[in-house]
Write a protein that holds these residues in place. Structure first.
Motif, short mmCIF file in Angstrom:
data_model
loop_
_atom_site.label_atom_id
_atom_site.label_comp_id
_atom_site.label_asym_id
_atom_site.label_seq_id
_atom_site.Cartn_x
_atom_site.Cartn_y
_atom_site.Cartn_z
N ASP A 116 -5.48 -8.85 -5.95
CA ASP A 116 -6.28 -8.94 -4.74
C ASP A 116 -5.84 -7.94 -3.67
OD1 ASP A 116 -8.51 -9.94 -3.51
OD2 ASP A 116 -7.57 -11.79 -2.81
N HIS A 117 -5.58 -6.70 -4.11
CA HIS A 117 -5.20 -5.64 -3.19
C HIS A 117 -6.25 -5.48 -2.10
CE1 HIS A 117 -3.22 -2.20 -1.65
NE2 HIS A 117 -3.88 -1.27 -2.30
N HIS A 118 -5.82 -5.28 -0.88
CA HIS A 118 -6.62 -5.14 0.33
C HIS A 118 -7.10 -6.47 0.88
CE1 HIS A 118 -6.27 -0.87 0.43
NE2 HIS A 118 -6.76 -0.76 -0.78
N ASN A 119 -6.60 -7.57 0.35
CA ASN A 119 -6.69 -8.84 1.05
C ASN A 119 -5.42 -8.88 1.89
OD1 ASN A 119 -5.49 -11.70 1.21
ND2 ASN A 119 -7.64 -12.09 0.87
N ALA A 120 -5.55 -9.04 3.21
CA ALA A 120 -4.40 -8.90 4.10
C ALA A 120 -3.27 -9.88 3.76
CB ALA A 120 -4.82 -9.07 5.56
N LEU A 121 -3.61 -11.10 3.35
CA LEU A 121 -2.55 -12.05 3.02
C LEU A 121 -1.87 -11.68 1.70
CD1 LEU A 121 -0.93 -14.53 3.71
CD2 LEU A 121 -2.71 -15.92 2.61
N ALA A 122 -2.65 -11.29 0.70
CA ALA A 122 -2.06 -10.88 -0.58
C ALA A 122 -1.18 -9.65 -0.39
CB ALA A 122 -3.16 -10.60 -1.60
N ASP A 123 -1.63 -8.69 0.41
CA ASP A 123 -0.83 -7.49 0.67
C ASP A 123 0.45 -7.83 1.43
OD1 ASP A 123 -2.85 -6.10 -0.59
OD2 ASP A 123 -3.41 -4.90 1.16
N ALA A 124 0.36 -8.74 2.41
CA ALA A 124 1.55 -9.14 3.16
C ALA A 124 2.55 -9.83 2.25
CB ALA A 124 1.16 -10.04 4.34
N GLU A 125 2.05 -10.68 1.35
CA GLU A 125 2.97 -11.37 0.44
C GLU A 125 3.64 -10.39 -0.53
OE1 GLU A 125 3.24 -15.19 -2.53
OE2 GLU A 125 1.74 -15.14 -0.95
N ALA A 126 2.88 -9.44 -1.04
CA ALA A 126 3.48 -8.43 -1.91
C ALA A 126 4.52 -7.62 -1.15
CB ALA A 126 2.39 -7.51 -2.47
N CYS A 127 4.21 -7.26 0.07
CA CYS A 127 5.16 -6.53 0.92
C CYS A 127 6.43 -7.36 1.13
CB CYS A 127 4.49 -6.19 2.25
SG CYS A 127 5.58 -5.38 3.42
N ALA A 128 6.28 -8.65 1.39
CA ALA A 128 7.44 -9.51 1.59
C ALA A 128 8.33 -9.50 0.36
CB ALA A 128 6.99 -10.94 1.91
N LYS A 129 7.73 -9.59 -0.81
CA LYS A 129 8.51 -9.62 -2.05
C LYS A 129 9.20 -8.28 -2.28
CE LYS A 129 5.78 -13.31 -4.10
NZ LYS A 129 4.80 -13.69 -5.10
N ILE A 130 8.53 -7.19 -1.96
CA ILE A 130 9.16 -5.87 -2.07
C ILE A 130 10.34 -5.77 -1.09
CG2 ILE A 130 8.83 -3.40 -1.63
CD1 ILE A 130 5.88 -3.83 -2.58
N ALA A 131 10.12 -6.23 0.14
CA ALA A 131 11.17 -6.15 1.14
C ALA A 131 12.41 -6.95 0.72
CB ALA A 131 10.65 -6.68 2.49
N MET A 132 12.20 -8.08 0.07
CA MET A 132 13.35 -8.88 -0.38
C MET A 132 14.18 -8.13 -1.43
SD MET A 132 12.08 -12.83 -0.35
CE MET A 132 10.39 -12.72 -0.85
N VAL A 133 13.55 -7.18 -2.11
CA VAL A 133 14.26 -6.40 -3.13
C VAL A 133 14.85 -5.12 -2.52
CG1 VAL A 133 14.00 -5.09 -5.27
CG2 VAL A 133 12.83 -7.28 -5.01
N LEU A 134 14.07 -4.42 -1.71
CA LEU A 134 14.45 -3.08 -1.28
C LEU A 134 15.12 -2.98 0.11
CD1 LEU A 134 11.39 -0.94 -2.44
CD2 LEU A 134 13.55 -1.37 -3.63
N LEU A 135 14.92 -3.96 0.95
CA LEU A 135 15.47 -3.83 2.33
C LEU A 135 16.71 -4.69 2.52
CD1 LEU A 135 12.22 -3.84 4.51
CD2 LEU A 135 13.54 -1.88 3.75
#
Length: 166
Positions: free
Chosen positions: A147-166
């Motif tokens: 569901d790319h470009h759904n703001a909530l789905a994108d925010a959740e994906a970003c959160a999961k990436i941040a937990m790995v990379l930041l």
């Protein structure tokens, strides 16, 4: 990074003030604890570009009875509190949020704001991740994403990436 809010906005057209949806995911102690999603009526009455409507599927009829950005932020601001923000392509999301704050003559809280796109470019080789787009980074990190470009789905994906990379 253990405590933050990942955020994503979608816009109705090329104007950064034309936010038509906002998604946010709160992470505390490395765990997703809450989610926020709202359609936003872009003001002033901006048109929806066919191109952007085709990308995210949100049109004028979806937002005509939605609250404006200032009303949405009355709920989203307390959701964020003093936590830092994270976005995939911070330059876009922060530009839009700041522009909407200016449009509504609101004082911007000057959040600490981090970028998973920049982090992915530093930490994941291009031959592994290609364009470093949100779907590409999720794929490279084996994070399920749809569901790319759904703001909530994108925010959740970003959160999961941040937990790995930041």
């Amino acid at each position: 990074m253990d405590n933050f809010v990942a955020i994503d906005v979608e816009t109705a057209n090329n104007y950064p003030t034309s936010i038509c949806s906002i998604g946010a995911v709160k992470v505390i102690d490395g765990v997703i604890v809450d989610r926020f999603y709202e359609l936003v009526k872009p003001e002033p009455e901006y048109y929806f570009r066919y191109f952007t409507e085709h990308i995210h599927g949100i049109g004028r009829e979806d937002t005509e009875n939605s609250p404006t950005f200032d009303r949405v932020w009355e709920r989203l601001g307390p959701f964020i509190g003093n936590l830092p923000l994270v976005a995939h392509n911070k330059a876009f999301d922060e530009k839009c949020i700041r522009a909407a704050f200016r449009c509504y003559r609101m004082d911007y809280p000057d959040y600490d704001f981090y970028c998973t796109l920049s982090a992915s470019r530093r930490k994941i080789p291009r031959h592994v991740c290609g364009s470093h787009s949100l779907p590409s980074v999720c794929e490279a990190l084996a994070i399920p994403f749809r569901d790319h470009h759904n703001a909530l789905a994108d925010a959740e994906a970003c959160a999961k990436i941040a937990m790995v990379l930041l």
